[in-house]
Each structure stands twice: as C-alpha cells, then as structure tokens.
Design a protein around this motif. Sequence first.
Motif, PDB file in Angstrom:
ATOM      1  N   PRO A 113       0.836  -1.211   0.000  1.00 19.75           N
ATOM      2  CA  PRO A 113       0.000   0.000   0.000  1.00 19.75           C
ATOM      3  C   PRO A 113       0.866   1.255   0.000  1.00 19.75           C
ATOM      4  O   PRO A 113       1.954   1.274   0.582  1.00 19.75           O
ATOM      5  N   ASP A 114       0.382   2.298  -0.651  1.00 21.06           N
ATOM      6  CA  ASP A 114       1.108   3.569  -0.673  1.00 21.06           C
ATOM      7  C   ASP A 114       1.329   4.080   0.745  1.00 21.06           C
ATOM      8  O   ASP A 114       0.469   3.948   1.615  1.00 21.06           O
ATOM      9  N   GLY A 115       2.498   4.659   0.968  1.00 19.58           N
ATOM     10  CA  GLY A 115       2.793   5.257   2.256  1.00 19.58           C
ATOM     11  C   GLY A 115       3.355   4.299   3.278  1.00 19.58           C
ATOM     12  O   GLY A 115       3.609   4.694   4.417  1.00 19.58           O
ATOM     13  N   THR A 116       3.582   3.051   2.892  1.00 19.02           N
ATOM     14  CA  THR A 116       4.102   2.069   3.849  1.00 19.02           C
ATOM     15  C   THR A 116       5.621   1.938   3.731  1.00 19.02           C
ATOM     16  O   THR A 116       6.225   2.319   2.730  1.00 19.02           O
ATOM     17  N   TYR A 117       6.212   1.359   4.773  1.00 16.38           N
ATOM     18  CA  TYR A 117       7.658   1.147   4.757  1.00 16.38           C
ATOM     19  C   TYR A 117       8.062   0.255   3.588  1.00 16.38           C
ATOM     20  O   TYR A 117       9.078   0.511   2.928  1.00 16.38           O
ATOM     21  N   ILE A 118       7.296  -0.791   3.330  1.00 14.77           N
ATOM     22  CA  ILE A 118       7.652  -1.721   2.252  1.00 14.77           C
ATOM     23  C   ILE A 118       7.578  -1.020   0.899  1.00 14.77           C
ATOM     24  O   ILE A 118       8.418  -1.252   0.025  1.00 14.77           O
ATOM     25  N   ALA A 119       6.564  -0.146   0.709  1.00 11.07           N
ATOM     26  CA  ALA A 119       6.479   0.616  -0.541  1.00 11.07           C
ATOM     27  C   ALA A 119       7.680   1.547  -0.669  1.00 11.07           C
ATOM     28  O   ALA A 119       8.284   1.669  -1.740  1.00 11.07           O
ATOM     29  N   TRP A 120       8.035   2.209   0.432  1.00 16.23           N
ATOM     30  CA  TRP A 120       9.197   3.108   0.418  1.00 16.23           C
ATOM     31  C   TRP A 120      10.478   2.335   0.145  1.00 16.23           C
ATOM     32  O   TRP A 120      11.343   2.773  -0.612  1.00 16.23           O
ATOM     33  N   GLN A 121      10.588   1.162   0.757  1.00 16.96           N
ATOM     34  CA  GLN A 121      11.787   0.342   0.620  1.00 16.96           C
ATOM     35  C   GLN A 121      12.043  -0.016  -0.844  1.00 16.96           C
ATOM     36  O   GLN A 121      13.188  -0.047  -1.304  1.00 16.96           O
TER      37      GLN A 121
END
Length: 421
Positions: A360-368
């Motif tokens: 999901p947008d805005g999550t650590y995994i998306a950022w990673q």
Amino acid sequence: MQAAQVKDIRVGQQPGSTRLVFELDSSVDHRMFPLSNPDRVVLDINDTDISQDVVASLSALSSDALLRVRYAKRDSGMRFVLDLNKKVKAKTTKLAASGGYGPRILVELDYGVQSSSAPTVVKSLASISDEKRDIVVVIDPGHGGKDPGALGQYKVREKDIVLSIGRELAKRLNAKPGIKAVMTRSTDVYLQLRDRSRVAREANADLMISIHADAFTKSSARGASVWALSLSGKTSEMGRWLAQQEQSADLVGGISLDDKDQLLAEVLLDMSMNSTIQMSLDIGKEVLGEMRGVAKLHKNSVQQAGFVVLKSPDIPSILIETGFVSNKTEAKNLSSLTYRRKLASSIAKGVEDFFVSNPPDGTYIAWQKTQKGGYTYTVSKGDTLSEIARKNGVSLDSLRSANTLRNDVIWIGQKLSIPAS
C-alpha cells in the motif's frame, strides 16, 4: 469517561536526535518536564491506560540517547520516565490522526549532530513520518471464552487450535520488517462478530484474517480452505453451511445480529466493494498456494461465501478454515504444535509475498522498494528465482545481475538483493 489507550510506542534514531511516538486511540492532554541527577525526561499523559502488549515492548525501546522507558499509573493517566544516556533538549508535539495512525504525541530528544550518516530506525521499521507506516494485519482467532467452537476428535476444541495458530502467525508477521500484526483476541475470551470487525477498523487494518477449524456432519470431510466474501449469493453448499455456523456463534452470547444497523449496512453494499473483494481473492490465492505445501486442501481455489466477519467494505478480508476437527487425521494434525507452526508459517509467507509485490502507498515496504539499490529478500521454501523476480516486480535478468548469479539455483535462507524497479 473512558480512558484513552496507548496503542503503540515507537522509537526512531537520526543523527543527533531520538524521537519517540506515543500512538493513542483518542486525543488527550499531556505535559513533559526534565529531571537531572540522573538525567531523565518525564511524560505525563492524562486519562490514559496502557495494554500489556505495549508494556511487553518497552524493554526493546532504546537508542544512543535513550537508556530505557519506565512507566507507572498516575491518577487517571500514565507517567512515562525516559531514562537518558546523555543530556538532551526535549520537546513534545501533539499530532492529529492521519496516514493510518491515530492521534500521537511526538517526543524529540536532541543532542547535536554526531555524524552525516543516513537515519537508522532503532525499534520499529515504521517511520516517524506518515510516509513509512507499517502494513497492519489483524488476526482474528474464531470463537473463544464461553463459545468453544467446533468440538472434534481427540477432545480438541476449535477455539484453542485457532488461538494457537493466530499467535504463531502474529509472531511470524511481526518478524517481517514493515508488517505489524494485531490480534482481536490473544487470550481465551469471547468476542461478538461486530467487535472483531471493530478491532480491525480501529487498527486501520490493511488486511483481516479470520482463522477457524470447523467440524462437519460427515467425518470424511477434510481439507483446509481459504474464503473471501461473496455478494452475489452464488456459493457452494459447504460455503452456505460454514457461513451459517460462523454467524450463529453470536447466538451463544444470547445476542442476535440481525437487527443491527451497521451489519445491515454492510450487507447492503454496492459495487464499490468489488475492488476490496478482488484484493481479498488475490491475497487468498497467495495464502492458499503456500498452505498447499503443508495441508491437504479442500478446494484448489479461493472460495466465496457470506461470512459476516468478512463484510468490511474497505478492509480486504479472508477466512481460513485450517481443517476439520471432525476428521480423525486432521484433528490429530491440528493437535500438534509443530503442525500448527508450519501452517502459520505458510500463511505468513503468503501474506508477505502479496504485500511485497503490492505494498500500500505510504508504507515502509512501498518506500523500501523505491530506494536506490533496492532491498534484501530471504529465500524461503518453495521459492524460485523467476517467482521472486515476478513477486518483487523486477526482471529476471536484473535479479541475476544484482546478485552475480551464473544460473537460477538458489537455496533456503539465501539473501538476495532486489534491485530498484
């Protein structure tokens, strides 16, 4: 007046500063003041209580400046004492609910820039900012307390089996950076169906997993299955029977759900729920694929039925039938802690694989996934190099190149660098 709850405490470290976030379920007043000899900061939060889950996490909170966090009940609120390793300048900021988080109190401990290195997270991989939140998975072990659920061979009780699996699943998901598991019940207590959905909504869940282990009228019935919501009314005979069993659980407490406006509204959902149901089906497919390596499956595809606990209009939800305790073989399997742990591991891997591919947008995994140089993936049982490339949205050639692989041979536990897509 009902006390607010401290839902989570997170610590992050940046060059020259430490930040603590106290996440609450409602906004309350607070005050902070420093003390010396020894150096410490005191934070008083009014009209507040704290759960044992948060208490258990306090021992892990530390940083360059923070030695430990202590707490005590004070009047109608809570007092937190931040024992320090060094002198700091402390300030607090009250943050409104946003980005999937509730109201928060931000405590900043500044002690000067120590180096030019990039910020590192000390405790939670959820960022202090809303750009790196955890993916929240709510785990709902069915039945509990005065409702034992299905009773089967070897004197097994559904409520005990699913609670054990739920705890193991939460343990494995919490070990994954960027995923936070929340349980609707972690002890042998009774919850009504609408209370289970309420926990998911208050936790701002990205996914809800309901865990069951039913009995059937025929002892030959066996096999694990994964279910998502059906709005069309088209479902199997088994699906209709299981839905009736699940919905009748609230009658144990003497309360009918038929006249509740919230549930009626959920039943009368329109086409806007289609995307939520489709995401539930996609997650269910990943989970079912992993469970195949551990359990005999009742069906080879995700089934659909009208389970009340799945009827959250904007929270993808799946219901997992771990097997039939009315079947001698499956009752014996589910009575084994080793088997329950394997089953929990397979469910966790399916969930992780889905969210790594579709964060999901805005999550650590998306950022990673957006960071230069990508991130690290640990090979698990059943993985292939091509499947890892597909799930992580990178080409097979780029994955080989990033890991200087001459062929596609990989092994369990191997660390692979996933290049930025």
